[in-house]
Structure formats: C-alpha cells, structure tokens
Design a protein around this motif. Structure first.
Motif, PDB file in Angstrom:
ATOM      1  N   ASN A  96       0.839  -1.187   0.000  1.00  0.00           N
ATOM      2  CA  ASN A  96       0.000   0.000   0.000  1.00  0.00           C
ATOM      3  C   ASN A  96       0.885   1.253   0.000  1.00  0.00           C
ATOM      4  O   ASN A  96       1.878   1.314   0.718  1.00  0.00           O
ATOM      5  N   MET A  98       2.656   2.355  -2.630  1.00  0.00           N
ATOM      6  CA  MET A  98       3.560   2.349  -3.783  1.00  0.00           C
ATOM      7  C   MET A  98       2.813   2.817  -5.023  1.00  0.00           C
ATOM      8  O   MET A  98       1.640   2.510  -5.224  1.00  0.00           O
ATOM      9  N   THR A  99       3.502   3.584  -5.866  1.00  0.00           N
ATOM     10  CA  THR A  99       2.912   4.021  -7.128  1.00  0.00           C
ATOM     11  C   THR A  99       3.314   3.056  -8.246  1.00  0.00           C
ATOM     12  O   THR A  99       4.278   2.290  -8.104  1.00  0.00           O
ATOM     13  N   VAL A 100       2.588   3.134  -9.341  1.00  0.00           N
ATOM     14  CA  VAL A 100       2.927   2.324 -10.509  1.00  0.00           C
ATOM     15  C   VAL A 100       4.334   2.664 -10.976  1.00  0.00           C
ATOM     16  O   VAL A 100       5.117   1.778 -11.360  1.00  0.00           O
ATOM     17  N   GLU A 101       4.688   3.948 -10.919  1.00  0.00           N
ATOM     18  CA  GLU A 101       6.018   4.391 -11.359  1.00  0.00           C
ATOM     19  C   GLU A 101       7.114   3.774 -10.505  1.00  0.00           C
ATOM     20  O   GLU A 101       8.157   3.341 -11.021  1.00  0.00           O
ATOM     21  N   GLU A 102       6.883   3.700  -9.196  1.00  0.00           N
ATOM     22  CA  GLU A 102       7.879   3.096  -8.296  1.00  0.00           C
ATOM     23  C   GLU A 102       8.026   1.606  -8.577  1.00  0.00           C
ATOM     24  O   GLU A 102       9.150   1.075  -8.578  1.00  0.00           O
ATOM     25  N   PHE A 122      -0.923  -3.449  -2.571  1.00  0.00           N
ATOM     26  CA  PHE A 122      -0.905  -2.499  -3.686  1.00  0.00           C
ATOM     27  C   PHE A 122      -2.340  -2.201  -4.125  1.00  0.00           C
ATOM     28  O   PHE A 122      -3.211  -3.070  -4.052  1.00  0.00           O
ATOM     29  N   THR A 123      -2.586  -0.958  -4.589  1.00  0.00           N
ATOM     30  CA  THR A 123      -3.979  -0.547  -4.855  1.00  0.00           C
ATOM     31  C   THR A 123      -4.244  -0.117  -6.300  1.00  0.00           C
ATOM     32  O   THR A 123      -5.337   0.371  -6.596  1.00  0.00           O
ATOM     33  N   GLU A 124      -3.279  -0.308  -7.200  1.00  0.00           N
ATOM     34  CA  GLU A 124      -3.501   0.111  -8.587  1.00  0.00           C
ATOM     35  C   GLU A 124      -3.244  -1.037  -9.578  1.00  0.00           C
ATOM     36  O   GLU A 124      -2.423  -0.908 -10.497  1.00  0.00           O
TER      37      GLU A 124
END
Length: 311
Positions: A96, A98-102, A122-124
């Motif tokens: 939770n 973390m971005t898609v980019e990371e 993770f949420t995306e």
C-alpha cells in the motif's frame, strides 16, 4: 507449484538450506524476505538452493526488518554473487502506498533477475497491468490472498499466478485449540485459476522481532486429512504449564508428550516425516533443543508433508 514464504530469520534460512535438495526435487520455490542486516546467512542459503538445482525468489524491497528503508545491499548481493544465476529471482513487494512508477522503476532495475511481483497491499492493479502488458505472458505474479481478492487478480490473468494464503491463526500459545483447519489450497489452487500456491508455514504473516518469555510452549504440526477431501489441518500441542515464564524445557517436554501420544494413537493422520523421527528422538532422549530448533522441525515437517502429497 508450492511457494513457501519465509522471513529471513536464522531458523527460517537454516530450514531452507537443510531442505534445499527436497525443494529442488519437487520444484518448490521459496520466497525469502530478508529481515536481518547481515546477508551472509542469506548468501549461504541461496548458494545451497542453487547447488541443489533449485530456485528461490528474494525480495529486494522488504517491508519488515533491517532493510525496510533501503534494500540496495540485497540488490547488490544478487548482482554481485548471483548475476549469472537464473535460478535466483528478484521479488518486488507491492505494498500500500507504492505508485505504478515506483513499481516499474524497481522492475526495470532488476530486469536481469527475472523479477517476480508479490502483491501485498498495492492498490492500482489495473494501471500496473497496462504497464506490464507486453511482458505479462512471461511474468510471475504472487498474490497474498488477504490483500489481493479475485477481482484484483483478474488483471494479471495472462501471467503465471501463485496464490499465498496465511493458514496460521497466530495467538498466545496458551490459547490454541488442539486442532483447526490450515488451508485447502493444496487441493483447490487449480480451481482458482492458479499455477501454484503458497503459505507462511506455521509462522504466519504477522511479523514479530522476537518473543518474550514463553508462558506456554506449543508445537505446531500440519497434516492432510484424506477423509476430509485432503484439506490441510494443524495440530497445536500446548504445554500444561501456562502460568510462569520459567522452565521452557519442562514445558516442551509436556507438549512433546502430547505429540507422541497423538502419533502413537494411530489416528493422527500426521505423516511420519524425517522431522517427526527427530521429534521422536528428542522424546526418547528427554532433550530440549531450544524453541527456534523446534520451529525449524515444524517447518521441515510441513514441507515434507506437502512434498509427499504433491508427489
């Protein structure tokens, strides 16, 4: 097929080393989240896995332990010591926040180590699956079930998918019932569209840095019940003495006596593994090897039981 999830404490790593040949023989792939600053024992473990002809996944961005803030030394270990070893993969823990980019930056950094994505909060998922579309068919995604329900997992259905369930309901040793269900994933994982399954053995997903004194000692042993559709259950053999932090050896003796009595009853369904033979030997000698060693035997028994069941 089977992916046991280990936190890289001393006895977890020793378990992997001692089971390396069986893990390799059965194509079982341990997932290791390093939690100790020193990586010497991890390297020794990965060497043992590699020499046995097995495979392992090492998480390069741990959520727990000493590498929580910076996993660069783990990345360094993989690049320097296992750079040409295709059997050791980099695991990327998707939590939770973390971005898609990371995620993609970490993925690209470890692309030479066949990165495996471990979904644990993770949420995306939809956006990430779009980014990974071109490599999805060659990708392994591991889902920790509590954090990745059916709809989440559907975004990655063109990949090699593994479902990990925490079957160990951790509580105070004194409070365990004698027996309860552990998991049915050994039977149902293909029905769920998965290529494999995993668990957190009898340690559980909840992470602790080390327990205090044991008021009660418990031995946790799994078994598969052929009379109940091959579902896996777990026994908790708990000492009678529960009200004092002293005498762990005496409490272990009490718990072990219950285990041996259940084995000798002929109705336990516990497989007579090498680990069980060692429990029998400890009982005959009246020897207490320490609680870490006892946990190691339980983990080895669990792996041997699944190895026998999965043929």
């Amino acid at each position: 097929m089977y992916h046991p999830y280990f936190r890289g404490k001393q006895f977890e790593l020793i378990t992997i080393r001692e089971m390396a040949a069986l893990l390799a023989e059965k194509n079982f792939v341990p997932v290791i989240e390093p939690v100790r600053e020193s990586l010497g024992s991890l390297k020794k473990t990965l060497d043992a896995v590699s020499e046995a002809g097995g495979s392992a996944i090492v998480i390069v961005n741990p959520y727990h332990g000493d590498h929580q803030e910076n996993g660069s030394s783990i990345t360094g270990l993989l690049q320097e010591d296992f750079g040409d070893d295709e059997s050791i993969s980099a695991g990327i823990l998707l939590r939770n926040g973390m971005t898609v980019e990371e995620v993609m930056a970490c993925y690209q950094q470890h692309v030479d180590h066949s990165p495996v994505l471990i979904h644990a909060g993770f949420t995306e998922p939809k956006a990430l699956s779009v980014e990974l579309a071109d490599s999805m068919s060659n990708l392994t995604n591991i889902f920790v079930e509590d954090h990745a329900k059916l709809l989440y997992r559907k975004h990655f259905d063109r990949s090699n998918r593994i479902l990990v369930r925490d079957g160990f309901k951790r509580q105070r040793n004194a409070d365990y019932v004698e027996m309860e269900e552990f998991s049915d994933l050994n039977v149902t994982y293909t029905e769920l569209g998965m290529a494999g399954f995993g668990d957190f053995l009898m340690v559980g997903d909840a992470y602790t840095e080390g327990g205090g004194p044991a008021y009660a000692v418990a031995i946790h042993l799994t078994f598969i019940d052929p009379e109940k559709d091959d579902v896996m259950y777990i026994y908790h053999f708990v000492s009678d003495t529960k009200d004092t932090p002293t005498d762990p050896a005496g409490k272990f003796g009490q718990a072990l006596a219950k285990l041996i009595a259940k084995l000798d009853s002929g109705t336990s369904h516990i497989l007579e593994t090498k680990a069980i033979q060692e429990f029998r030997a400890l009982h005959e000698k009246g020897h207490f090897p320490g609680l870490g060693y006892v946990k190691k035997l339980s983990m080895k028994h669990h792996i041997e039981t699944l190895a026998d069941y999965l043929g």
